[in-house]
Design a protein around this motif. Structure first.
Motif, short mmCIF file in Angstrom:
data_model
loop_
_atom_site.label_atom_id
_atom_site.label_comp_id
_atom_site.label_asym_id
_atom_site.label_seq_id
_atom_site.Cartn_x
_atom_site.Cartn_y
_atom_site.Cartn_z
N GLY A 1 3.25 7.14 1.60
CA GLY A 1 2.95 8.67 1.46
C GLY A 1 2.46 9.29 2.41
N TRP A 2 1.58 8.83 3.25
CA TRP A 2 1.04 9.45 4.19
C TRP A 2 2.22 9.57 5.28
N ASN B 1 0.98 -1.30 -0.01
CA ASN B 1 -0.03 0.19 0.18
C ASN B 1 0.98 1.41 0.13
N HIS B 2 0.96 1.68 -1.23
CA HIS B 2 1.98 2.88 -1.45
C HIS B 2 1.36 4.21 -0.76
N GLY B 3 0.05 4.22 -0.54
CA GLY B 3 -0.51 5.40 0.23
C GLY B 3 -0.14 5.36 1.71
#
Length: 68
Positions: A20-21, A15-17
């Motif tokens: 990023g977060w 989960n690249h999100g």
């Protein structure tokens, strides 16, 4: 009609999100902590720790067991 072959199991994707977060939060804390009265080196340590924690959550979040 013959039997249909099962589709191969899709490889686990990260989960690249989440990463990023984590990077966003680390930058946000790194820049806002000195404005809130924290020393510069403590703000850098806080941002680095935040980034390391989110990286570990991202990296270890996909380590699924291969046993069925």
């Amino acid at each position: 009609m013959g039997r249909r072959a099962k589709a191969p199991a899709s490889p686990s994707t990260r989960n690249h999100g989440m990463l990023g977060w984590g990077a966003f939060l680390a930058v946000l804390l790194g820049f806002s902590a000195p404005a809130l009265g924290m020393a510069a080196n403590a703000a850098i340590a806080l941002a680095g720790t935040c980034l390391a924690v989110f990286f570990l959550i991202w990296f270890l979040g996909t380590s699924r067991s291969t046993r069925s």
